[in-house]
Design an enzyme around this catalytic site. Structure first.
Site, short mmCIF file in Angstrom:
data_model
loop_
_atom_site.label_atom_id
_atom_site.label_comp_id
_atom_site.label_asym_id
_atom_site.label_seq_id
_atom_site.Cartn_x
_atom_site.Cartn_y
_atom_site.Cartn_z
N LYS A 186 -6.67 -6.20 0.73
CA LYS A 186 -5.56 -6.40 1.66
C LYS A 186 -4.25 -6.76 0.97
CE LYS A 186 -7.84 -9.54 3.97
NZ LYS A 186 -9.16 -9.42 3.30
N LYS A 187 -4.27 -6.87 -0.36
CA LYS A 187 -3.07 -7.32 -1.07
C LYS A 187 -2.06 -6.17 -1.24
CE LYS A 187 -4.49 -11.57 -1.80
NZ LYS A 187 -5.85 -11.55 -1.28
N HIS A 188 -0.88 -6.51 -1.76
CA HIS A 188 0.18 -5.51 -1.94
C HIS A 188 -0.31 -4.33 -2.78
CE1 HIS A 188 2.40 -9.26 -1.09
NE2 HIS A 188 3.34 -8.48 -0.59
#
Length: 403
Positions: A186-188
């Site tokens: 879910k991170k950048h």
């Protein structure tokens, strides 16, 4: 047909091309550099992005935090100051390293810890400070580094949620002794599922971290995942491989290939998040009972998520849960609450570490924020969906104000 300017695939760069190159190599090893050295290229690319001397890829940001604590020499009984509002993994790696987590209250506006809050917690046993740049807002690091220098304390910055964060014109986290970034799904930047990277400018930290993440192999160095050895040497029965204790926290080549492709378009990925964050910012504009997380004038906000403090119950008599249900009923995606304060998680609550008993009241600002935080997603692949959800939020606020 959806507008291609508004819709994009998360992995529509060169991920498949790079994975194919890795899988087509003749080597049987997934960690060594071969015909397509994705791990070394990933680390080099991240150094170029951040301006750091060393980057060590790991299989998760949690692994990177653990390795950084070991790298800075945490011993049993050493204290590690960390936020009262963050994920519990920071506490777990401290305890597993033999250290004692010391929980620090947060600033009510940025939700990050500050040098002023840290100072009273420093003792002769304080070995490290582990600030967290929460939800995309870089921590105010210079005063913390000045304080750490005064007491000869290591600073390990958890920038898992702050890829491309800017602090005083530099990458957030680069001023710390070590900094960790996450490539979790879910991170950048996402390497597919799990993954992360540690950066540092310190030669000794880099070598210790890399060795700990690589099973203590003696030939690992600060900048190299392995050294070139003739097979006639390491195939001998009396060849000594390990000169220190370590774990297998290494990133594999396929994961690195995905992360490398993501880094090549990281600015675009982050700008998408910022665009969505701005949509939600506009939706709550003028609402005095939904207060967005603030940043300093010397930093940006990369919007890992869009967070607000919800005062709707005090101001409008609408409970957090009721607001959530109404948002969903109107067609919204929903949103998240903040994690329970780490010391109130069942795994830790009630225990005594050092001079702190882990119980309610330990970090009152962090506990009050935790109960009121609403976190709206920003990783929409379809900007049309993001606009729809921001509009639903705006309409719900309007309806509550009119009721």
């Amino acid at each position: 047909m959806k507008d291609i300017k508004n819709v994009f695939g998360k992995y529509n760069g060169k991920e498949l091309e790079y994975i194919s190159r890795v899988l087509s190599t003749e080597s049987q090893s997934s960690t060594q550099d071969n015909n397509y050295p994705s791990i070394s290229r990933l680390e080099e690319s991240f150094c170029n992005l951040t301006g750091s001397k060393y980057a060590i890829s790991v299989n998760s940001a949690t692994s990177g935090l653990h390795a950084s604590l070991i790298g800075c020499g945490i011993k049993p009984g050493d204290e590690v100051i960390q936020p009262g509002l963050t994920v519990v993994m920071n506490s777990f790696v401290t305890l597993i390293s033999g250290g004692i987590p010391v929980f620090c209250d947060i600033d009510k506006d940025t939700w990050n810890i500050t040098a002023d809050n840290i100072r009273p917690l420093i003792t002769s046993r304080t070995k490290a400070i582990m600030p967290v740049s929460l939800f995309g807002v870089p921590v105010d690091l210079d005063p913390i580094m000045d304080l750490a220098s005064e007491y000869n304390i290591t600073v390990i910055d958890d920038s898992a949620e702050t890829v491309c964060g800017q602090y005083k014109g530099e990458w957030a986290g680069t001023k710390a002794d070590c900094s960790i970034y996450s490539f979790e799904n879910k991170k950048h930047i996402s390497s597919g599922s799990e993954g992360g990277i540690v950066i540092t400018n310190d030669d000794k930290y880099a070598e210790k971290i890399r060795k700990f993440c690589g099973l203590g192999y003696k030939n690992l160095t600060a900048s190299a995942g392995r050294t070139n050895l003739a097979s006639s040497e390491f195939q001998r029965p009396n060849y000594i491989r390990h000169d220190s204790i370590g774990l297998n926290y290494r990133m594999n080549q396929v994961t690195a290939a995905v992360a490398l492709a993501q880094i090549e378009r990281v600015e675009h990925l982050v700008e998408r998040r910022i665009s969505v964050g701005n949509m939600f910012n506009q939706a709550v504009s003028g609402c005095n009972w939904m207060i967005p997380q603030k940043k300093s004038n010397e930093s940006n906000h990369t919007y890992y998520t869009f967070g607000v403090i919800y005062n709707g119950f005090e101001e409008k008599g609408v409970k957090w849960e009721d607001f959530y249900n109404r948002y969903r009923e109107m067609g919204g995606d929903g949103f998240y609450g903040a994690w329970v304060n780490p010391y109130l998680e069942e795994a830790l609550k009630g225990k005594i570490y050092g001079n702190q008993k882990l119980e309610e009241g330990l970090c009152p600002v962090a506990e009050n924020c935790q109960k009121k935080i609403m976190l709206f997603k920003t990783n929409y692949r379809d900007l049309g969906e993001a606009r729809k959800n921001a509009k639903i939020l705006e309409n719900l606020i309007r309806d509550i104000n009119l009721s």
